[in-house]
Design a protein around this motif. Structure first.
Motif, PDB file in Angstrom:
ATOM      1  N   LYS A 192       0.849  -1.210   0.000  1.00  0.00           N
ATOM      2  CA  LYS A 192       0.000   0.000   0.000  1.00  0.00           C
ATOM      3  C   LYS A 192       0.878   1.252   0.000  1.00  0.00           C
ATOM      4  O   LYS A 192       2.091   1.184   0.136  1.00  0.00           O
ATOM      5  CB  LYS A 192      -0.894   0.011   1.243  1.00  0.00           C
TER       6      LYS A 192
ATOM      7  N   HIS B 156      -5.161  11.453  -3.185  1.00  0.00           N
ATOM      8  CA  HIS B 156      -5.736  10.513  -4.155  1.00  0.00           C
ATOM      9  C   HIS B 156      -4.981   9.187  -4.184  1.00  0.00           C
ATOM     10  O   HIS B 156      -5.561   8.142  -4.406  1.00  0.00           O
ATOM     11  CB  HIS B 156      -5.750  11.139  -5.553  1.00  0.00           C
ATOM     12  N   GLN B 157      -3.670   9.244  -3.931  1.00  0.00           N
ATOM     13  CA  GLN B 157      -2.847   8.024  -4.054  1.00  0.00           C
ATOM     14  C   GLN B 157      -2.714   7.231  -2.753  1.00  0.00           C
ATOM     15  O   GLN B 157      -2.366   6.061  -2.798  1.00  0.00           O
ATOM     16  CB  GLN B 157      -1.436   8.412  -4.498  1.00  0.00           C
ATOM     17  N   SER B 158      -2.952   7.863  -1.610  1.00  0.00           N
ATOM     18  CA  SER B 158      -2.547   7.236  -0.342  1.00  0.00           C
ATOM     19  C   SER B 158      -3.607   6.339   0.294  1.00  0.00           C
ATOM     20  O   SER B 158      -4.785   6.692   0.355  1.00  0.00           O
ATOM     21  CB  SER B 158      -2.180   8.319   0.677  1.00  0.00           C
ATOM     22  N   ASP B 159      -3.141   5.210   0.814  1.00  0.00           N
ATOM     23  CA  ASP B 159      -4.004   4.331   1.613  1.00  0.00           C
ATOM     24  C   ASP B 159      -3.907   4.696   3.090  1.00  0.00           C
ATOM     25  O   ASP B 159      -4.805   4.392   3.872  1.00  0.00           O
ATOM     26  CB  ASP B 159      -3.574   2.875   1.414  1.00  0.00           C
TER      27      ASP B 159
ATOM     28  N   LYS C  21     -11.206  13.746  -0.418  1.00  0.00           N
ATOM     29  CA  LYS C  21     -10.227  13.361  -1.444  1.00  0.00           C
ATOM     30  C   LYS C  21      -9.470  12.097  -1.078  1.00  0.00           C
ATOM     31  O   LYS C  21      -8.719  11.545  -1.886  1.00  0.00           O
ATOM     32  CB  LYS C  21      -9.232  14.507  -1.668  1.00  0.00           C
TER      33      LYS C  21
ATOM     34  N   LYS D 147      -8.904   8.054  -0.119  1.00  0.00           N
ATOM     35  CA  LYS D 147      -9.482   6.805  -0.619  1.00  0.00           C
ATOM     36  C   LYS D 147     -10.499   6.262   0.392  1.00  0.00           C
ATOM     37  O   LYS D 147     -10.308   6.430   1.609  1.00  0.00           O
ATOM     38  CB  LYS D 147      -8.379   5.770  -0.803  1.00  0.00           C
TER      39      LYS D 147
ATOM     40  N   ASN E 154     -10.997   3.399   1.711  1.00  0.00           N
ATOM     41  CA  ASN E 154     -10.502   2.500   2.756  1.00  0.00           C
ATOM     42  C   ASN E 154      -9.285   3.076   3.476  1.00  0.00           C
ATOM     43  O   ASN E 154      -8.557   2.359   4.145  1.00  0.00           O
ATOM     44  CB  ASN E 154     -10.151   1.142   2.154  1.00  0.00           C
ATOM     45  N   ALA E 155      -9.083   4.391   3.349  1.00  0.00           N
ATOM     46  CA  ALA E 155      -7.856   4.986   3.884  1.00  0.00           C
ATOM     47  C   ALA E 155      -7.915   5.154   5.397  1.00  0.00           C
ATOM     48  O   ALA E 155      -8.989   5.241   6.002  1.00  0.00           O
ATOM     49  CB  ALA E 155      -7.605   6.328   3.215  1.00  0.00           C
TER      50      ALA E 155
ATOM     51  N   ILE F  41     -13.872   7.211   5.084  1.00  0.00           N
ATOM     52  CA  ILE F  41     -12.542   6.622   5.281  1.00  0.00           C
ATOM     53  C   ILE F  41     -12.697   5.459   6.272  1.00  0.00           C
ATOM     54  O   ILE F  41     -13.722   5.352   6.954  1.00  0.00           O
ATOM     55  CB  ILE F  41     -11.494   7.643   5.790  1.00  0.00           C
TER      56      ILE F  41
END
Ligand code: DGY
Length: 326
Positions: A149, A198-201, A224, A226, A228-229, A254
């Motif tokens: 991740k 946008h990219q981070s879990d 903004k 994810k 499941n972040a 989230i």
């Protein structure tokens, strides 16, 4: 020879207090709770030096009541949002803080929170203690994995970099948003906060509290992220709009949040965040290890004593007070 008069606003570790007592005529506030504003204003009158904690607001009023003989303010913390630094600078008073020595302890806690929120550790313990554990089950308390991740660090100073170092061992790809920071520990810079979100879990905040970061983590920020972040904050509580965080957690926008810092501190027991299983909160313990607190106390004392001697502080937040560059 008369010793300089100082006030220490709370009991800190002996590693620092012993130095203060040896060099100064020190009054040390003995209560578990910080002095009230009224008491602080009374205690600072006529002081040569002040050693304060992050729970004390130090501004122009405090400095003026202390008087023109005040030589130094030493903060027993790396963060200094409790001090109106321009007020001290305007009066020529150096302000000390404690950077570096609490980097590892704080990064350890950030990582502990990240893991605990991802794997629902405190929720699982509550479940067990409530007698709900009836059998092993294939779908009980499922969390999210780390390996493969992306961890996004907002801020890539000392603590952010120390978190990146730890993340490598867990198979996380690390990105960061921190203009001008040099890449280290395999972490990759991104050009905007939006790109990071946008990219981070996992998103972990490592910025100081200032005008540009106050309430930075708001509804727009959280929207903004994810779905499941996991969100982690070990910086300052006021960086987060807690109402927006509550909404994001209850609507499963989230997965979870883990906070070492809240707004206010202590967090009132009526806070809606305390009703949520997916929100882990601990009471601002980022630097709370014995060695780190010894080191912080020692450095805060050394900053204080240097200022009293008219020497440059080992760690000074407002070096512009040294106009003659000594
Ligand atoms: C600091 O030093 O700023 C921390 O928040 C307290 O450990």
């Amino acid at each position: 020879m008369t010793k300089p008069k100082v006030f220490v606003t709370r009991i800190i570790r002996d590693a620092g207090l012993d130095l203060v007592r040896e060099f100064c005529d020190a009054e040390i506030w003995q209560d578990d709770l910080p002095p009230t504003r009224e008491v602080l204003l009374e205690k600072v009158r006529g002081l040569d030096g002040l050693l304060c904690l992050l729970t004390d607001r130090i501004d122009g009023e405090v400095l003026d009541v202390a008087g023109p003989q005040l030589k130094v303010v030493s903060n027993h913390a790396v963060g200094f949002d409790n001090i109106v630094v321009p007020d001290a600078t305007a009066r020529g008073i150096p302000v000390g803080n404690t950077p570096g020595i609490l980097t590892d302890a704080t990064a350890d806690l950030a990582f502990a929170l990240l893991l605990a929120a991802a794997r629902r550790v405190s929720e699982a313990e509550r479940y067990l203690r409530a007698g709900k554990w009836k059998t092993w089950s294939a779908s009980m308390l499922l969390g999210v994995d780390l390996a493969g991740k992306t961890l996004g660090l907002v801020g890539f100073g000392r603590i952010g970099r120390a978190v990146a170092k730890r993340a490598a061992g867990f198979g996380l790809r690390v990105i960061y948003f921190s203009p001008n920071a040099t890449p280290e520990f395999g972490a990759t810079p991104v050009s905007s906060l939006d790109e990071l979100l946008h990219q981070s879990d996992f998103v972990s905040v490592h910025t100081p509290l200032n005008q540009s970061t106050r309430q930075m983590v708001n509804a727009e920020f959280l929207a903004k992220m994810k779905p499941n972040a996991v969100f982690v904050n070990t910086s300052r509580g006021q960086v987060v709009d807690q109402e927006a965080l509550y909404q994001a957690l209850t609507s499963s926008q989230i997965f979870a949040a883990a906070l070492d810092v809240t707004d206010p501190e202590p967090l009132p027991m009526t806070s809606p965040l305390l009703t949520l299983e997916n929100c882990l909160i601990v009471p601002h313990i980022g630097s709370a290890s014995e060695k780190t607190r010894d080191d912080m106390a020692r450095l805060a004392a050394n900053n204080l004593i240097a200022g009293l001697k008219g020497e440059r502080l080992p760690h000074c937040i407002n070096p512009e007070v040294y106009t003659d560059n000594k």
